[in-house]
Design a protein around this motif. Structure first.
Motif, PDB file in Angstrom:
ATOM      1  N   GLY A 192       0.817  -1.215   0.000  1.00 32.47           N
ATOM      2  CA  GLY A 192       0.000   0.000   0.000  1.00 32.47           C
ATOM      3  C   GLY A 192       0.845   1.256   0.000  1.00 32.47           C
ATOM      4  O   GLY A 192       0.538   2.234  -0.695  1.00 32.47           O
ATOM      5  N   ALA A 193       1.951   1.236   0.785  1.00 34.11           N
ATOM      6  CA  ALA A 193       2.841   2.400   0.840  1.00 34.11           C
ATOM      7  C   ALA A 193       3.533   2.623  -0.499  1.00 34.11           C
ATOM      8  O   ALA A 193       3.693   3.766  -0.956  1.00 34.11           O
ATOM      9  N   MET A 194       3.930   1.527  -1.150  1.00 39.09           N
ATOM     10  CA  MET A 194       4.594   1.648  -2.450  1.00 39.09           C
ATOM     11  C   MET A 194       3.654   2.227  -3.498  1.00 39.09           C
ATOM     12  O   MET A 194       4.026   3.107  -4.286  1.00 39.09           O
ATOM     13  N   LEU A 195       2.415   1.735  -3.516  1.00 36.95           N
ATOM     14  CA  LEU A 195       1.435   2.267  -4.462  1.00 36.95           C
ATOM     15  C   LEU A 195       1.200   3.751  -4.221  1.00 36.95           C
ATOM     16  O   LEU A 195       1.180   4.556  -5.174  1.00 36.95           O
ATOM     17  N   ALA A 196       1.038   4.148  -2.971  1.00 42.17           N
ATOM     18  CA  ALA A 196       0.794   5.555  -2.649  1.00 42.17           C
ATOM     19  C   ALA A 196       1.980   6.429  -3.047  1.00 42.17           C
ATOM     20  O   ALA A 196       1.814   7.508  -3.644  1.00 42.17           O
ATOM     21  N   ASN A 197       3.197   5.968  -2.750  1.00 48.79           N
ATOM     22  CA  ASN A 197       4.371   6.795  -3.011  1.00 48.79           C
ATOM     23  C   ASN A 197       4.639   6.955  -4.507  1.00 48.79           C
ATOM     24  O   ASN A 197       4.975   8.034  -4.983  1.00 48.79           O
ATOM     25  N   ILE A 198       4.513   5.873  -5.275  1.00 45.43           N
ATOM     26  CA  ILE A 198       4.748   5.978  -6.716  1.00 45.43           C
ATOM     27  C   ILE A 198       3.688   6.855  -7.372  1.00 45.43           C
ATOM     28  O   ILE A 198       3.981   7.635  -8.288  1.00 45.43           O
ATOM     29  N   THR A 199       2.453   6.778  -6.891  1.00 43.84           N
ATOM     30  CA  THR A 199       1.394   7.635  -7.435  1.00 43.84           C
ATOM     31  C   THR A 199       1.671   9.104  -7.137  1.00 43.84           C
ATOM     32  O   THR A 199       1.564   9.967  -8.021  1.00 43.84           O
ATOM     33  N   ILE A 200       2.051   9.391  -5.886  1.00 40.96           N
ATOM     34  CA  ILE A 200       2.400  10.770  -5.517  1.00 40.96           C
ATOM     35  C   ILE A 200       3.631  11.233  -6.286  1.00 40.96           C
ATOM     36  O   ILE A 200       3.731  12.393  -6.711  1.00 40.96           O
ATOM     37  N   ALA A 201       4.586  10.325  -6.496  1.00 43.18           N
ATOM     38  CA  ALA A 201       5.802  10.667  -7.241  1.00 43.18           C
ATOM     39  C   ALA A 201       5.469  11.082  -8.670  1.00 43.18           C
ATOM     40  O   ALA A 201       6.044  12.033  -9.209  1.00 43.18           O
ATOM     41  N   GLY A 202       4.543  10.358  -9.313  1.00 40.65           N
ATOM     42  CA  GLY A 202       4.130  10.725 -10.663  1.00 40.65           C
ATOM     43  C   GLY A 202       3.495  12.098 -10.708  1.00 40.65           C
ATOM     44  O   GLY A 202       3.764  12.897 -11.611  1.00 40.65           O
ATOM     45  N   PHE A 203       2.667  12.398  -9.713  1.00 38.05           N
ATOM     46  CA  PHE A 203       2.029  13.711  -9.638  1.00 38.05           C
ATOM     47  C   PHE A 203       3.066  14.812  -9.405  1.00 38.05           C
ATOM     48  O   PHE A 203       3.065  15.844 -10.084  1.00 38.05           O
ATOM     49  N   ALA A 204       3.976  14.579  -8.454  1.00 43.21           N
ATOM     50  CA  ALA A 204       5.000  15.582  -8.135  1.00 43.21           C
ATOM     51  C   ALA A 204       5.970  15.780  -9.295  1.00 43.21           C
ATOM     52  O   ALA A 204       6.436  16.901  -9.559  1.00 43.21           O
ATOM     53  N   GLY A 205       6.280  14.699 -10.014  1.00 42.86           N
ATOM     54  CA  GLY A 205       7.219  14.798 -11.129  1.00 42.86           C
ATOM     55  C   GLY A 205       6.729  15.708 -12.235  1.00 42.86           C
ATOM     56  O   GLY A 205       7.540  16.273 -12.987  1.00 42.86           O
ATOM     57  N   VAL A 206       5.413  15.849 -12.358  1.00 42.43           N
ATOM     58  CA  VAL A 206       4.852  16.790 -13.334  1.00 42.43           C
ATOM     59  C   VAL A 206       4.621  18.156 -12.705  1.00 42.43           C
ATOM     60  O   VAL A 206       4.986  19.194 -13.261  1.00 42.43           O
ATOM     61  N   LEU A 207       4.029  18.166 -11.536  1.00 39.16           N
ATOM     62  CA  LEU A 207       3.582  19.421 -10.933  1.00 39.16           C
ATOM     63  C   LEU A 207       4.743  20.342 -10.560  1.00 39.16           C
ATOM     64  O   LEU A 207       4.675  21.555 -10.779  1.00 39.16           O
ATOM     65  N   VAL A 208       5.808  19.786 -10.002  1.00 35.54           N
ATOM     66  CA  VAL A 208       6.925  20.633  -9.560  1.00 35.54           C
ATOM     67  C   VAL A 208       7.581  21.380 -10.734  1.00 35.54           C
ATOM     68  O   VAL A 208       7.720  22.611 -10.690  1.00 35.54           O
ATOM     69  N   PRO A 209       8.002  20.696 -11.826  1.00 41.77           N
ATOM     70  CA  PRO A 209       8.585  21.444 -12.950  1.00 41.77           C
ATOM     71  C   PRO A 209       7.609  22.444 -13.569  1.00 41.77           C
ATOM     72  O   PRO A 209       8.008  23.557 -13.929  1.00 41.77           O
ATOM     73  N   VAL A 210       6.342  22.059 -13.692  1.00 42.46           N
ATOM     74  CA  VAL A 210       5.351  22.973 -14.276  1.00 42.46           C
ATOM     75  C   VAL A 210       5.178  24.205 -13.402  1.00 42.46           C
ATOM     76  O   VAL A 210       5.116  25.341 -13.900  1.00 42.46           O
TER      77      VAL A 210
END
Length: 469
Positions: A410-428
């Motif tokens: 569950g932690a891995m799923l949550a972290n990778i999902t948040i990572a995908g969101f952050a990987g786009v949102l931060v540079p934008v």
């Protein structure tokens, strides 16, 4: 094979100095340095003379910094403008510092304006003045005008040497003009057509001029559609326009629309390579990443990002400290926590790299930002589900604890999902605030994935242990 079909005999450089990848052989470099160290400049010059200017530039980049001055003294007459145009910026700066102002002025006078500006702009203000004073008035005026434009702009990149003709001329007039003026530039593929106010109204390929009857008006064969480059446009945007419209050359215009220069594709190839490498290095916080850069400058460029990373790492450490009691109850959590944070960090880096590249190439704009975020979220969910299933099953079997497997999955799923969101949102977000998304994105994305990874893993573990108690 007939005599006329025989291939050209290989030069000395092709047979001995260069390897199969067109790189200078270590033995050749050593031979040149040995000649310099033994006080035999004639032998050193004889070895270097057959080389192409680009290979001579490579030679200076390959030798140790403390031996470049001796090599330059030995082959000084071979250090012409073509060699300086090919030199690495740091190496060129070292050699320029060793020359007298009038020598720098002589070299700059032989170069196209953009290459001369590249040499002079790196000098100290006082050195710039001395070099400019030693130049001919026309050359000095062109360089001073270029230096007045912002750094990394089209004004710094453009060449002033171009062919422009009035729109009322015939093809014959153009041919007579080209043949009758020895002072014209010799390297051009396109002729610009201007009106009475010197504003470009079209362009014509040199091949069209050569194949068109003399009596035809140049305005009848010119191409009216053209891509004009504003003089203050950033060089990265210039490169994108060349790439998008497959340009060979393009006119540069000032604020009033007058033709002031041109940019050619060979200049843009260098910019594309430079910008691509720069973004990759900025993502890692490695500064300019040039192996010829002075150690002190490299240290200053890298250490500040390591210090910033140290402070962001403290946030993750604070999260871990909050769950000390949980870790004490189940020691396995200490071993498994870094796995969640590490894999999440890699997932965030993948998304961030794709996003930064898309921003740099104008693939990602305000029109498709939301769609891109949703796309990366879908990819993250798929990746997260796959990795979570694998790690969850493995942990459950290894530790004999299905609950622990569910927690880490569950932690891995949550972290990778948040990572995908952050990987786009931060540079934008950085790009929207007019900040270079390549500079600080990695620091923030790493902070988010580490913190969320430990928070999700230890938080779920605490919840599971409280339910079991």
């Amino acid at each position: 094979m007939s005599e006329t079909e025989l291939p050209d005999a290989p030069t000395a450089a092709e047979t001995s100095e260069l390897d199969e990848d067109d790189r200078l052989k270590p033995g050749f470099v050593r031979a040149v340095l040995d000649a310099v160290e033994e006080g035999d400049p004639e032998r050193a010059r004889a070895l270097v003379e057959p080389l192409h200017p680009a290979d001579i530039a490579d030679l200076f980049e390959l030798v140790p910094a403390d031996q470049r001055a001796g090599l330059a003294h030995a082959v000084h007459d071979l250090l012409d403008a073509d060699v300086f145009a090919e030199l690495n910026d740091w190496v060129r700066e070292e050699l320029i510092d060793a020359l007298e102002p009038h020598e720098v002025a002589d070299i700059a006078a032989e170069l196209d304006t953009d290459d001369a500006v590249a040499i002079i702009q790196d000098l100290d203000v006082e050195d710039q003045r001395e070099v400019l004073r030693a130049m001919e008035p026309d050359d000095r005026a062109a360089i001073e005008e270029a230096l007045a434009y912002p750094e990394d702009s089209a004004g710094r990149l453009m060449q002033r040497e171009l062919i422009a003709v009035p729109e009322h001329w015939s093809v014959g007039d153009v041919l007579d003009y080209l043949r009758g003026n020895e002072d014209l530039t010799t390297d051009f593929w396109e002729i610009f057509v201007v009106d009475g106010r010197h504003k470009p109204v079209g362009s014509v390929a040199l091949s069209w001029v050569l194949r068109t009857p003399r009596g035809i008006a140049i305005s009848d064969v010119m191409k009216r559609e053209q891509t004009l480059i504003p003089v203050d446009m950033d060089q990265e945007e210039v490169a994108l326009r060349f790439q998008k419209y497959a340009l060979i050359s393009a006119a540069v215009v000032d604020a009033s629309g007058r033709l002031v220069g041109m940019i050619t594709v060979d200049d843009v190839v260098h910019i594309i390579q430079e910008e691509a490498g720069e973004d990759a290095l900025l993502l890692s916080g490695a500064g300019e990443g040039d192996i010829n850069e002075p150690i002190r400058d490299t240290y200053k460029a890298r250490v500040r990002w390591l210090i910033a990373n140290l402070f962001t790492a403290l946030i993750a450490a604070t999260v871990i400290a909050t769950f000390e009691g949980t870790i004490e109850r189940l020691v396995a959590l200490a071993a498994l926590g870094p796995i969640v944070a590490g894999v999440g960090g890699n997932a965030g880096t993948q998304t961030m790299a794709v996003t930064v590249r898309a921003l740099a190439t104008n693939q990602l704009t305000q029109s498709n930002t939301l769609r891109s975020i949703l796309r990366e979220m879908q990819v993250a969910l798929l990746n997260g589900s796959t990795v979570a299933a694998l790690i969850g099953t493995a942990v459950a079997l290894w530790y004999g604890s299905p609950i622990l497997g569910v927690v880490i999955g569950g932690a891995m799923l949550a972290n990778i999902t948040i990572a995908g969101f952050a990987g786009v949102l931060v540079p934008v977000a950085l790009e929207r605030f007019d900040q270079d998304p390549a500079v600080a994105s990695s620091i923030f994305v790493t902070m988010i994935t580490d913190s969320i990874g430990y928070l999700a893993f230890l938080g779920l573990a605490t919840l599971a242990l409280s339910r079991l108690a």
